[in-house]
Design a protein around this motif. Structure first.
Motif, PDB file in Angstrom:
ATOM      1  N   ILE A   1       6.979  -2.546 -26.103  1.00 19.58           N
ATOM      2  CA  ILE A   1       7.520  -3.545 -25.359  1.00 19.58           C
ATOM      3  C   ILE A   1       8.182  -3.001 -23.970  1.00 19.58           C
ATOM      4  N   ALA A   2       9.169  -1.848 -24.557  1.00 14.58           N
ATOM      5  CA  ALA A   2       9.869  -1.248 -23.370  1.00 14.58           C
ATOM      6  C   ALA A   2       8.940  -0.546 -22.347  1.00 14.58           C
ATOM      7  N   THR A   3       7.838   0.119 -23.000  1.00 12.31           N
ATOM      8  CA  THR A   3       6.957   0.774 -22.029  1.00 12.31           C
ATOM      9  C   THR A   3       6.153  -0.291 -21.221  1.00 12.31           C
ATOM     10  N   TRP A   4       5.900  -1.443 -21.696  1.00 13.40           N
ATOM     11  CA  TRP A   4       5.076  -2.727 -21.203  1.00 13.40           C
ATOM     12  C   TRP A   4       5.828  -3.123 -19.885  1.00 13.40           C
ATOM     13  N   LYS A   5       7.567  -3.122 -20.187  1.00 11.30           N
ATOM     14  CA  LYS A   5       8.280  -3.557 -18.860  1.00 11.30           C
ATOM     15  C   LYS A   5       8.333  -2.437 -17.864  1.00 11.30           C
ATOM     16  N   THR A   6       8.339  -1.269 -18.223  1.00 11.17           N
ATOM     17  CA  THR A   6       8.366  -0.002 -17.245  1.00 11.17           C
ATOM     18  C   THR A   6       7.290  -0.152 -16.569  1.00 11.17           C
ATOM     19  N   ALA A   7       5.876  -0.416 -17.033  1.00  8.02           N
ATOM     20  CA  ALA A   7       4.821  -0.392 -16.277  1.00  8.02           C
ATOM     21  C   ALA A   7       4.680  -1.652 -15.298  1.00  8.02           C
ATOM     22  N   ILE A   8       5.304  -2.829 -15.788  1.00  4.75           N
ATOM     23  CA  ILE A   8       5.422  -3.922 -14.928  1.00  4.75           C
ATOM     24  C   ILE A   8       6.153  -3.634 -13.492  1.00  4.75           C
ATOM     25  N   ASP A   9       7.351  -2.828 -13.941  1.00 10.27           N
ATOM     26  CA  ASP A   9       8.061  -2.493 -12.761  1.00 10.27           C
ATOM     27  C   ASP A   9       7.543  -1.551 -11.882  1.00 10.27           C
ATOM     28  N   GLU A  10       6.485  -0.514 -12.442  1.00 11.98           N
ATOM     29  CA  GLU A  10       5.825   0.414 -11.467  1.00 11.98           C
ATOM     30  C   GLU A  10       4.834  -0.603 -10.781  1.00 11.98           C
ATOM     31  N   LEU A  11       4.424  -1.451 -11.269  1.00 12.28           N
ATOM     32  CA  LEU A  11       3.154  -2.471 -10.464  1.00 12.28           C
ATOM     33  C   LEU A  11       3.948  -3.055  -9.228  1.00 12.28           C
ATOM     34  N   ARG A  12       5.173  -3.092  -9.191  1.00  7.83           N
ATOM     35  CA  ARG A  12       5.857  -3.767  -8.069  1.00  7.83           C
ATOM     36  C   ARG A  12       5.907  -2.492  -7.055  1.00  7.83           C
ATOM     37  N   GLN A  13       5.910  -1.367  -7.368  1.00  5.97           N
ATOM     38  CA  GLN A  13       6.027  -0.241  -6.626  1.00  5.97           C
ATOM     39  C   GLN A  13       4.725   0.237  -5.778  1.00  5.97           C
ATOM     40  N   VAL A  14       3.812  -0.139  -6.162  1.00  6.45           N
ATOM     41  CA  VAL A  14       2.405   0.041  -5.567  1.00  6.45           C
ATOM     42  C   VAL A  14       2.508  -0.469  -4.082  1.00  6.45           C
ATOM     43  N   PRO A  15       2.205   0.428  -2.888  1.00  5.60           N
ATOM     44  CA  PRO A  15       2.455  -0.220  -1.594  1.00  5.60           C
ATOM     45  C   PRO A  15       1.793  -1.503  -1.472  1.00  5.60           C
ATOM     46  N   LYS A  16       2.527  -2.377  -0.797  1.00  6.27           N
ATOM     47  CA  LYS A  16       1.880  -3.797  -0.415  1.00  6.27           C
ATOM     48  C   LYS A  16       0.732  -3.818   0.266  1.00  6.27           C
ATOM     49  N   ASP A  17       0.859  -2.818   1.367  1.00  9.46           N
ATOM     50  CA  ASP A  17       0.172  -2.849   2.637  1.00  9.46           C
ATOM     51  C   ASP A  17      -1.295  -2.107   2.333  1.00  9.46           C
ATOM     52  N   THR A  18      -1.462  -1.796   1.133  1.00  8.67           N
ATOM     53  CA  THR A  18      -2.797  -1.345   0.665  1.00  8.67           C
ATOM     54  C   THR A  18      -3.645  -2.255  -0.479  1.00  8.67           C
ATOM     55  N   LEU A  19      -4.925  -2.112  -0.311  1.00  6.76           N
ATOM     56  CA  LEU A  19      -5.900  -2.767  -1.224  1.00  6.76           C
ATOM     57  C   LEU A  19      -5.467  -2.710  -2.504  1.00  6.76           C
ATOM     58  N   ALA A  20      -4.971  -1.500  -3.178  1.00  5.43           N
ATOM     59  CA  ALA A  20      -4.306  -1.591  -4.356  1.00  5.43           C
ATOM     60  C   ALA A  20      -3.124  -2.398  -4.627  1.00  5.43           C
ATOM     61  N   GLY A  21      -2.555  -2.495  -3.616  1.00  2.00           N
ATOM     62  CA  GLY A  21      -1.261  -3.121  -3.724  1.00  2.00           C
ATOM     63  C   GLY A  21      -1.512  -4.737  -3.843  1.00  2.00           C
ATOM     64  N   ALA A  22      -2.646  -5.242  -3.085  1.00  2.00           N
ATOM     65  CA  ALA A  22      -2.838  -6.569  -3.242  1.00  2.00           C
ATOM     66  C   ALA A  22      -3.440  -6.723  -4.701  1.00  2.00           C
ATOM     67  N   LYS A  23      -4.140  -6.038  -5.215  1.00  2.00           N
ATOM     68  CA  LYS A  23      -4.726  -6.073  -6.623  1.00  2.00           C
ATOM     69  C   LYS A  23      -3.452  -6.064  -7.617  1.00  2.00           C
ATOM     70  N   ALA A  24      -2.439  -5.183  -7.224  1.00  2.00           N
ATOM     71  CA  ALA A  24      -1.199  -5.018  -8.198  1.00  2.00           C
ATOM     72  C   ALA A  24      -0.498  -6.423  -8.236  1.00  2.00           C
ATOM     73  N   ARG A  25      -0.480  -7.035  -7.087  1.00  2.00           N
ATOM     74  CA  ARG A  25       0.275  -8.328  -7.118  1.00  2.00           C
ATOM     75  C   ARG A  25      -0.390  -9.356  -8.223  1.00  2.00           C
ATOM     76  N   GLU A  26      -1.827  -9.150  -8.178  1.00  2.00           N
ATOM     77  CA  GLU A  26      -2.481 -10.218  -8.914  1.00  2.00           C
ATOM     78  C   GLU A  26      -2.259  -9.889 -10.363  1.00  2.00           C
ATOM     79  N   TYR A  27      -2.247  -8.512 -10.710  1.00  2.00           N
ATOM     80  CA  TYR A  27      -2.143  -8.188 -11.980  1.00  2.00           C
ATOM     81  C   TYR A  27      -0.604  -8.496 -12.527  1.00  2.00           C
ATOM     82  N   LEU A  28       0.292  -8.387 -11.674  1.00  2.00           N
ATOM     83  CA  LEU A  28       1.925  -8.514 -11.969  1.00  2.00           C
ATOM     84  C   LEU A  28       1.931  -9.932 -12.534  1.00  2.00           C
TER      85      LEU A  28
END
Length: 440
Positions: free
Chosen positions: A250-277
């Protein structure tokens, strides 16, 4: 070309083998002649003639067939027109080489040629025209794919187009452009103009797109790494036993969710990250809601295993007294009681049921051993009393007919004592003695 070609060599070799087949010293003659011919086959130069072949073989084979020599010589002649083809090839090569040198991308070569005989620079002009058109087309395609990407495939294809455009721009002769518009002309006329500033602008666009591609690719790698981390955390959570390992997942899960927020928002991957989040946060909330139940189940299962371990240790190295088997059974019973308290909705319920089935079997074995031990000890005590009575009766009257019947009853009683009990070995000794007295 070889002085003796393969076809002529095969003709002579066949005739030599034919002439030396039955001769006593034929093997030596054959080897000498073949070595001479193979040496000629490896040499480069003018083809050997019929006279050359006759001189070469007459000391070894004085009567060598002249017809064969003549046929081999004809086969060894170069085809007609060979020399003309040879010189034509040399001439063409010289012309092509000269044009290649004149078209080398160096100003001190091309500038004088362009003033005196520009037609000789036609290959360069054709190459410039081709690379210019390809560069412009590739830049436009790359701009569409990179700056308006809708998927990862667009980014990958855009990166290929950027690389292609870069390659074509690198092949354009910048030194030839200068700052004035220059026309690249072919035999059909001048079709386009291109300045050094336009070249710089194209290079700048390519550079910017390369930066965008680099950023997008890095963001995609970051996203893939985070998603892999999320997948492993979820898999670990569902696979491990109820323990601190689940809390680690669960701790690793939480850390990964925090890392999702760090994907650059102005990129295509960042847009996908918002959906996964959003989806990952929902899944994690559901998992945490089971945490309390999971922890209680984990504690019950761990306690049950502790009692089971004690029971298994107490049952080691039998035989044991009935009181020891009773203690083993009580320990298994306590372990079973803990497992039965695991709620059905708990994530560890299935594991608890599997362990419960094993512990119930172990309890039945312990109870059976307990009953066998009690029954065997009772049978031994009864047999010993019967033995004492038999001994007294035998001392009073050795010929008493009832002694045999009493002895048989003792044997029957001793045979009821089960293996694996504390009195089994003693019972076997008394049984052997009793049977011996029966036979005596």
């Amino acid at each position: 070309m070889p002085r003796l070609n393969q076809r002529a060599l095969d003709i002579l070799r066949q005739e030599i083998k034919k002439q030396t087949k039955d001769a006593p010293v034929g093997k030596v003659q054959r080897n000498i002649a073949l070595k001479r011919l193979e040496k000629l086959h490896l040499q480069q130069g003018n083809p050997v003639t019929e006279a050359d072949l006759r001189y070469l073989l007459e000391d070894v084979f004085p009567n060598f067939d002249r017809k064969v020599l003549r046929r081999a010589a004809r086969a060894n002649r170069p085809p007609r027109g060979f020399h003309r083809i040879k010189w034509a090839t040399i001439g063409i090569t010289t012309v092509v080489g000269g044009i290649f040198i004149l078209n080398l991308p160096y100003p001190f070569i091309r500038n004088p040629v362009s003033k005196v005989a520009p037609i000789l620079l036609l290959p360069s002009y054709a190459s410039m025209d081709y690379n210019y058109r390809q560069a412009i087309a590739s830049v436009e395609q790359a701009d569409q794919l990179v700056n308006q990407a809708t998927s990862e495939e667009d980014i990958q294809l855009g990166a290929e187009k950027v690389t292609k455009a870069q390659g074509h721009l690198d092949r354009l002769p910048v030194w030839f452009l200068g700052y004035q518009p220059r026309a690249y002309c072919t035999l059909m006329g001048c079709t386009w103009k291109f300045t050094f500033d336009e070249f710089k602008q194209a290079r700048a666009r390519v550079g910017r797109m390369k930066a965008v591609v680099f950023q997008e690719q890095n963001a995609q790698k970051q996203l893939e790494k985070v998603l892999d981390k999320l997948e492993k955390a979820k898999k670990k959570y569902h696979q491990v036993e109820p323990s601190t390992s689940k809390r680690d997942a669960i701790a690793t899960w939480k850390t990964a969710i925090d890392e999702l927020r760090q994907v650059p928002k102005d990129t295509l991957a960042g847009a996908k990250a918002r959906e996964y989040l959003q989806a990952q946060q929902r899944d994690l909330a559901e998992v945490i809601s089971f945490t309390q139940s999971d922890r209680r189940s984990s504690a019950l299962i761990q306690a049950a295993k502790a009692f089971g371990m004690k029971a298994a240790q107490a049952a080691q190295n039998p035989p044991h007294a009935a009181s020891q088997w009773q203690r083993v059974a009580n320990l298994w019973q306590e372990a079973i009681r803990r497992l039965q308290q695991v709620p059905e909705a708990s994530p560890g319920y299935g594991q608890a049921q599997q362990t419960l089935a094993t512990y119930i079997d172990n309890l039945e074995v312990a109870k059976m051993r307990w009953q066998q031990e009690k029954a065997s000890v009772a049978a031994m005590e009864e047999a010993q009393r019967a033995i004492a009575t038999w001994q007294q009766a035998a001392a009073r009257n050795p010929n008493d007919p009832s002694l045999q019947s009493q002895l048989q009853q003792i044997i029957n009683k001793l045979e009821t004592i089960k293996p694996g009990t504390t009195v089994y070995n003693r019972a076997q000794t008394l049984l052997a003695s009793a049977k011996q007295r029966m036979e005596g």
